[in-house]
Structure formats: structure tokens, C-alpha cells
Design a protein around this motif. Structure first.
Motif, PDB file in Angstrom:
ATOM      1  N   SER A 120      63.237  73.815  45.929  1.00 42.03           N
ATOM      2  CA  SER A 120      61.936  73.576  46.553  1.00 42.03           C
ATOM      3  C   SER A 120      61.097  72.606  45.734  1.00 42.03           C
ATOM      4  O   SER A 120      60.424  71.731  46.277  1.00 42.03           O
ATOM      5  N   VAL A 121      61.156  72.771  44.391  1.00 42.71           N
ATOM      6  CA  VAL A 121      60.386  71.864  43.535  1.00 42.71           C
ATOM      7  C   VAL A 121      60.938  70.451  43.649  1.00 42.71           C
ATOM      8  O   VAL A 121      60.178  69.475  43.773  1.00 42.71           O
ATOM      9  N   ALA A 122      62.278  70.319  43.657  1.00 40.48           N
ATOM     10  CA  ALA A 122      62.897  69.001  43.791  1.00 40.48           C
ATOM     11  C   ALA A 122      62.500  68.366  45.119  1.00 40.48           C
ATOM     12  O   ALA A 122      62.167  67.169  45.181  1.00 40.48           O
ATOM     13  N   ASP A 123      62.498  69.174  46.171  1.00 37.31           N
ATOM     14  CA  ASP A 123      62.114  68.687  47.493  1.00 37.31           C
ATOM     15  C   ASP A 123      60.665  68.189  47.481  1.00 37.31           C
ATOM     16  O   ASP A 123      60.371  67.087  47.957  1.00 37.31           O
ATOM     17  N   ALA A 124      59.766  68.986  46.876  1.00 39.60           N
ATOM     18  CA  ALA A 124      58.348  68.604  46.819  1.00 39.60           C
ATOM     19  C   ALA A 124      58.168  67.316  46.041  1.00 39.60           C
ATOM     20  O   ALA A 124      57.445  66.411  46.458  1.00 39.60           O
ATOM     21  N   LEU A 125      58.867  67.209  44.895  1.00 40.22           N
ATOM     22  CA  LEU A 125      58.741  65.998  44.070  1.00 40.22           C
ATOM     23  C   LEU A 125      59.231  64.777  44.839  1.00 40.22           C
ATOM     24  O   LEU A 125      58.582  63.731  44.855  1.00 40.22           O
ATOM     25  N   GLY A 126      60.382  64.907  45.491  1.00 42.30           N
ATOM     26  CA  GLY A 126      60.953  63.783  46.230  1.00 42.30           C
ATOM     27  C   GLY A 126      60.036  63.323  47.341  1.00 42.30           C
ATOM     28  O   GLY A 126      59.670  62.152  47.422  1.00 42.30           O
ATOM     29  N   ILE A 127      59.627  64.279  48.195  1.00 44.85           N
ATOM     30  CA  ILE A 127      58.757  63.931  49.324  1.00 44.85           C
ATOM     31  C   ILE A 127      57.430  63.377  48.800  1.00 44.85           C
ATOM     32  O   ILE A 127      56.907  62.385  49.312  1.00 44.85           O
ATOM     33  N   GLY A 128      56.886  64.022  47.760  1.00 43.17           N
ATOM     34  CA  GLY A 128      55.596  63.594  47.211  1.00 43.17           C
ATOM     35  C   GLY A 128      55.645  62.193  46.657  1.00 43.17           C
ATOM     36  O   GLY A 128      54.773  61.360  46.941  1.00 43.17           O
ATOM     37  N   ILE A 129      56.680  61.908  45.863  1.00 40.57           N
ATOM     38  CA  ILE A 129      56.785  60.571  45.283  1.00 40.57           C
ATOM     39  C   ILE A 129      57.031  59.542  46.378  1.00 40.57           C
ATOM     40  O   ILE A 129      56.447  58.451  46.378  1.00 40.57           O
ATOM     41  N   GLY A 130      57.860  59.902  47.367  1.00 42.77           N
ATOM     42  CA  GLY A 130      58.084  58.999  48.498  1.00 42.77           C
ATOM     43  C   GLY A 130      56.785  58.697  49.220  1.00 42.77           C
ATOM     44  O   GLY A 130      56.501  57.540  49.557  1.00 42.77           O
ATOM     45  N   PHE A 131      55.968  59.738  49.428  1.00 43.20           N
ATOM     46  CA  PHE A 131      54.686  59.578  50.115  1.00 43.20           C
ATOM     47  C   PHE A 131      53.752  58.677  49.304  1.00 43.20           C
ATOM     48  O   PHE A 131      53.142  57.756  49.844  1.00 43.20           O
ATOM     49  N   THR A 132      53.699  58.924  47.967  1.00 42.52           N
ATOM     50  CA  THR A 132      52.843  58.123  47.099  1.00 42.52           C
ATOM     51  C   THR A 132      53.249  56.655  47.137  1.00 42.52           C
ATOM     52  O   THR A 132      52.401  55.764  47.281  1.00 42.52           O
ATOM     53  N   LEU A 133      54.576  56.397  47.016  1.00 45.34           N
ATOM     54  CA  LEU A 133      55.045  55.012  47.018  1.00 45.34           C
ATOM     55  C   LEU A 133      54.755  54.347  48.365  1.00 45.34           C
ATOM     56  O   LEU A 133      54.340  53.177  48.417  1.00 45.34           O
ATOM     57  N   SER A 134      54.958  55.088  49.470  1.00 42.73           N
ATOM     58  CA  SER A 134      54.704  54.512  50.786  1.00 42.73           C
ATOM     59  C   SER A 134      53.239  54.115  50.922  1.00 42.73           C
ATOM     60  O   SER A 134      52.909  53.018  51.387  1.00 42.73           O
ATOM     61  N   VAL A 193      43.192  55.928  54.331  1.00 43.92           N
ATOM     62  CA  VAL A 193      42.783  55.599  52.956  1.00 43.92           C
ATOM     63  C   VAL A 193      43.468  54.377  52.374  1.00 43.92           C
ATOM     64  O   VAL A 193      43.126  53.959  51.273  1.00 43.92           O
ATOM     65  N   THR A 194      44.435  53.775  53.089  1.00 46.33           N
ATOM     66  CA  THR A 194      45.198  52.718  52.439  1.00 46.33           C
ATOM     67  C   THR A 194      44.521  51.351  52.515  1.00 46.33           C
ATOM     68  O   THR A 194      45.167  50.350  52.750  1.00 46.33           O
ATOM     69  N   THR A 195      43.204  51.309  52.284  1.00 45.99           N
ATOM     70  CA  THR A 195      42.546  50.004  52.279  1.00 45.99           C
ATOM     71  C   THR A 195      42.838  49.248  50.996  1.00 45.99           C
ATOM     72  O   THR A 195      42.800  48.037  50.961  1.00 45.99           O
ATOM     73  N   THR A 196      43.130  49.975  49.910  1.00 45.87           N
ATOM     74  CA  THR A 196      43.557  49.316  48.681  1.00 45.87           C
ATOM     75  C   THR A 196      44.746  50.083  48.101  1.00 45.87           C
ATOM     76  O   THR A 196      44.969  51.229  48.470  1.00 45.87           O
ATOM     77  N   MET A 197      45.455  49.462  47.200  1.00 45.01           N
ATOM     78  CA  MET A 197      46.620  50.104  46.608  1.00 45.01           C
ATOM     79  C   MET A 197      46.198  51.321  45.789  1.00 45.01           C
ATOM     80  O   MET A 197      46.839  52.366  45.842  1.00 45.01           O
ATOM     81  N   GLU A 198      45.107  51.182  45.033  1.00 51.67           N
ATOM     82  CA  GLU A 198      44.622  52.294  44.211  1.00 51.67           C
ATOM     83  C   GLU A 198      44.339  53.537  45.045  1.00 51.67           C
ATOM     84  O   GLU A 198      44.736  54.645  44.682  1.00 51.67           O
ATOM     85  N   ASN A 199      43.618  53.345  46.154  1.00 52.88           N
ATOM     86  CA  ASN A 199      43.296  54.486  47.012  1.00 52.88           C
ATOM     87  C   ASN A 199      44.555  55.154  47.519  1.00 52.88           C
ATOM     88  O   ASN A 199      44.658  56.377  47.538  1.00 52.88           O
ATOM     89  N   GLY A 200      45.531  54.333  47.939  1.00 55.04           N
ATOM     90  CA  GLY A 200      46.779  54.873  48.460  1.00 55.04           C
ATOM     91  C   GLY A 200      47.494  55.711  47.423  1.00 55.04           C
ATOM     92  O   GLY A 200      47.925  56.834  47.699  1.00 55.04           O
ATOM     93  N   GLU A 230      64.279  60.844  54.308  1.00 54.25           N
ATOM     94  CA  GLU A 230      63.181  61.554  54.947  1.00 54.25           C
ATOM     95  C   GLU A 230      61.835  61.066  54.418  1.00 54.25           C
ATOM     96  O   GLU A 230      60.884  61.830  54.280  1.00 54.25           O
ATOM     97  N   LEU A 231      61.764  59.780  54.068  1.00 57.40           N
ATOM     98  CA  LEU A 231      60.530  59.177  53.564  1.00 57.40           C
ATOM     99  C   LEU A 231      59.399  59.476  54.568  1.00 57.40           C
ATOM    100  O   LEU A 231      59.476  59.035  55.714  1.00 57.40           O
ATOM    101  N   PRO A 232      58.358  60.259  54.121  1.00 62.47           N
ATOM    102  CA  PRO A 232      57.456  60.832  55.127  1.00 62.47           C
ATOM    103  C   PRO A 232      56.822  59.871  56.138  1.00 62.47           C
ATOM    104  O   PRO A 232      57.089  60.020  57.321  1.00 62.47           O
TER     105      PRO A 232
END
Lengths: 197, 203
Positions: free
Chosen positions: B128-142, B32-39, B16-18
Motif C-alpha cells: 500500500s505504501v509503495a502504491d501511494a508513493l508511486g501514484i503520488g510521485i506520478g501525480f506530482t510529476l504530472s 492549480v497548474t498555472t505555474t510549475m511551483e504550484n503544481g 496508471e499515471l493519475p
């Protein structure tokens, strides 16, 4: 009816708790945010205006209440005498408020320089007001009593091409700063004295 | 069969990678993804909000009346967004200047409200916390990956926290930066290419 009361109670409690939390975070970060703004936004503008001063204008600052808001004033020392103050005025631009830092020589009542601090103008058009020192340099050596307007409105300032609204807003910002200066002149002279002792 | 906490966490990283699998929350992804840092900065801010909102929505899930649940979720989410905005102004001002209006816009990011409504309001706190962490980290990496792709094609360099810099032209001296990729239309092209690659891998 019972459900109705429950909804009102839950929403009220949630809203007030989050309000309290936000107020606490705001209080906790206020000083730090001010420092960051001084360093990244206002600092460069102040250094540009007060170029060549012998003191650190950011350390030598004081605050005065003006129309219910606290305004910061930055003192510049030239030739051994503290006689320049820099402070911020605001004008309504194309994309929101434009903050403009103005330096005034308190002995001669003359503008010694101006620089845009915060803005949300269009890159390449209005944003040039901040990036290109040519436009703001026109405010140099104007007297505080002169009316500050673009040439189209009968003033002396040449507007930036493609950015008339921004040019007008910057003029309005400088005028705003001059109003503040004239209102607070007695208090400012008083405060400046302390720096010259 | 109910999923384990680990499964709830890992589903956000692939299944479910967002932005790529669910194709949700595209506004900040493109903006915002003009640079890696911003993303990565934007991803971390969203993760923080997601974590806070999932945690509290899950705590209050039995108290919140069904008819006003969305209003309650929004109060919780908006509070966390303002907290992030203030903290970022206080401790990462340069990043705040770059991300600008996208930070307050996390309030209306459909990933955050979507997880509160679809997951946290029906599940226990640890899940719920595990779900938030997973989705959040997936979003950050994407966002980081998309930002890195656009930055390297558009500017020929990748900068990490202003200290380490990778320069593509040191490997391929004939490489010319492709300005189009860091502009808005380039965001759609880059996103499309990444979706394509991930769909091929997914199949």
C-alpha cells in the motif's frame, strides 16, 4: 447486533484518535502560523498604516480579551511618543469575511489609516479594496464617532465601482474596529502608558 | 500472480499515471497548474495525504467493518488533509496563499479515496505504501509538467522556488507570452495536448 456494536466502536475510536491528533498538531503549529500571518498578511498592512513610526510595531504588540476572543494590538511610536494603535476589525464581504487593519490615534480619537488584510473577494472587482490604496485612504482622518458608510447609505465613503458589497463590508469592518476601540479604550490607554514610560 | 512491491510503485509512474492515464482527480489538475511551483506543491501535499491514508487504511483493513468503511476512510483522509493544511500554513505560507481552497479539497480528491478503497483496503502495508508513493510521485510529476508547460507558454518563464528562473525569450527573442494558457480555458487545452502526446507514446 454484534456488527452494529463493532461499527459504533470502530468509528468512535477512529474519530476520537484523529480528533486528539489534530488538536496536538494545531497546538504545535499555532505560534508558527501566527508568525507567518504577521509576516505575510498583517505585516505589510501594519507597515503601510504606521508608515514613519520610529519603532517596530510588530514587536511592540499586546493582546486583550474582547468578547471571548484574543485581539492583537500593534503600537506605533511617532515623534517619540507611542500614541497610535493598529488592530483588526471584520466585515462580511461577497466571498467571506474581510479583515481590515485600522490605525487609530489614541490622543485625538482619529483614524490615521486602514488596509485590507485577509479577504476572498473577486479578483479585479472586490479584491481592488486590497490592491488599490485609493479606496481605503478615504478612511484617513475620520473621527471614531462618525458613522462610517458608503454614499449610497448616507455616508461619506465613495464605493468602488462594481464592488458595492465589498465596499459596504469594508465600512462594516471599520465600524466593527471602532466598536472594539470604544469598548476597550480604558484598557488600551492603560497599556499604552506602559510603552511611554 | 501478485505483483512485487517495485511493480506496485512503478505502475503509478506510467501505467496508471493519475491525470493522464486514469484521467482522475482533474479538479486540482486544472485549477492549480498555472505555474510549475504550484503544481509541484499541490502534488506533494496530495502525496503526503495519500501516503498517510494508504498506510492507515491498510493497517486497519481487517478491523474496519465493511458497511462503514467509506466513513472510516474519510475520517483518516480528512485528518491528514487538515495536518497538511496546518503544516503548510506554518512552514510554507506563500504556497498556502496560492493554493488556497484546493488544499481542503484534497479530502474529496477521487485519487485518494480511490486508492484507499481499491487498493489499500485489500493489500498489505508495504504494498500500500509503495502504491501511494508511486501514484503520488506520478501525480506530482504530472502536475509539475503541466504547470511548466502552461507557465512557459503563458508567461514565457519558469521559476523554481523564486531563485532560479528560465526565460524563453532569451533563446527565442521573438517569443510572445500567450496569456490564454495561464487562464482556466488554457488548462483544458494544455491537458488535452498532453493527453494526446502521452497516448501517442503509449501506443
Amino acid at each position: 447486533m454484534n456488527e452494529m456494536i463493532k461499527m459504533v466502536v470502530v468509528l468512535t475510536i477512529l474519530a476520537s484518535v484523529s480528533g486528539g491528533l489534530l488538536a496536538a498538531v494545531r497546538n504545535g503549529t499555532e505560534a508558527q502560523i501566527e508568525n507567518q500571518q504577521l509576516e505575510f498578511v498583517k505585516g505589510p498592512a501594519i507597515k503601510m498604516i504606521l508608515d514613519g513610526s520610529s519603532n517596530d510595531p510588530i514587536a511592540d504588540r499586546f493582546k486583550i480579551m474582547h468578547q471571548n476572543t484574543e485581539k492583537s494590538f500593534f503600537v506605533g511610536r511617532f515623534d517619540g511618543k507611542a500614541n497610535v494603535i493598529a488592530f483588526e476589525g471584520a466585515g462580511k464581504g461577497y466571498g467571506g469575511d474581510i479583515g481590515i487593519m485600522v490605525g487609530v490615534n489614541i490622543d485625538e480619537d482619529k483614524i490615521i489609516g486602514a488596509a485590507v488584510t485577509t479577504h476572498s473577494e473577486t479578483p479585479g472587482l472586490g479584491a481592488t479594496a486590497k490592491d488599490d490604496p485609493g479606496f481605503v485612504s478615504q478612511f484617513k482622518n475620520l473621527s471614531i464617532t462618525e458613522s462610517i458608510k458608503v454614499t449610497n447609505d448616507g455616508g461619506k465613503i465613495n464605493a468602488m465601482s462594481g464592488a458595492t458589497i465589498t465596499s459596504r463590508a469594508v465600512c462594516a469592518g471599520v465600524t466593527d474596529a471602532m466598536d472594539i476601540y470604544q469598548n476597550l479604550k480604558p484598557q488600551l490607554t492603560e497599556k499604552i502608558k506602559a510603552f511611554n514610560q | 500472480m501478485p505483483k512485487t512491491i517495485t511493480q506496485e510503485f512503478t505502475k503509478g509512474l506510467w501505467e496508471e499515471l493519475p491525470p493522464f492515464r486514469l484521467v482522475l482527480g482533474l479538479c486540482p489538475v486544472l485549477g492549480v497548474t498555472t505555474t510549475m511551483e504550484n503544481g509541484i506543491g499541490m502534488g506533494l501535499a496530495t502525496t503526503f495525504v495519500l501516503l498517510g491514508s494508504n498506510f492507515f487504511v491498510s493497517i486497519f483493513r481487517n478491523i474496519i467493518p465493511a458497511k462503514v468503511r467509506i466513513a472510516c476512510f474519510i475520517i483518516i483522509i480528512a485528518s491528514f488533509v487538515i495536518v497538511v493544511e496546518l503544516l503548510m500554513q506554518a512552514y510554507a505560507y506563500k504556497l498556502f496563499l496560492k493554493l488556497g481552497v484546493f488544499i481542503p479539497l484534497i479530502v474529496v480528491n477521487c485519487i485518494v479515496l480511490g486508492r484507499a478503497e481499491a487498493f489499500a483496503s485489500k493489500n498489505k502495508i508495504p504494498h500500500s505504501v509503495a502504491d501511494a508513493l508511486g501514484i503520488g510521485i506520478g501525480f506530482t510529476l504530472s502536475l509539475g509538467a503541466l504547470g511548466a508547460l502552461r507557465e512557459i507558454l503563458g508567461k514565457g518563464t519558469v521559476t523554481v522556488w523564486e531563485t532560479w528562473m528560465f526565460n524563453l525569450s532569451s533563446i527565442f527573442p521573438s517569443f510572445q507570452p500567450f496569456d490564454f494558457m495561464v487562464q482556466a480555458p488554457g488548462a483544458f487545452v494544455a491537458l488535452g495536448l498532453m493527453l494526446c502526446v502521452l497516448n501517442v507514446i503509449g501506443d
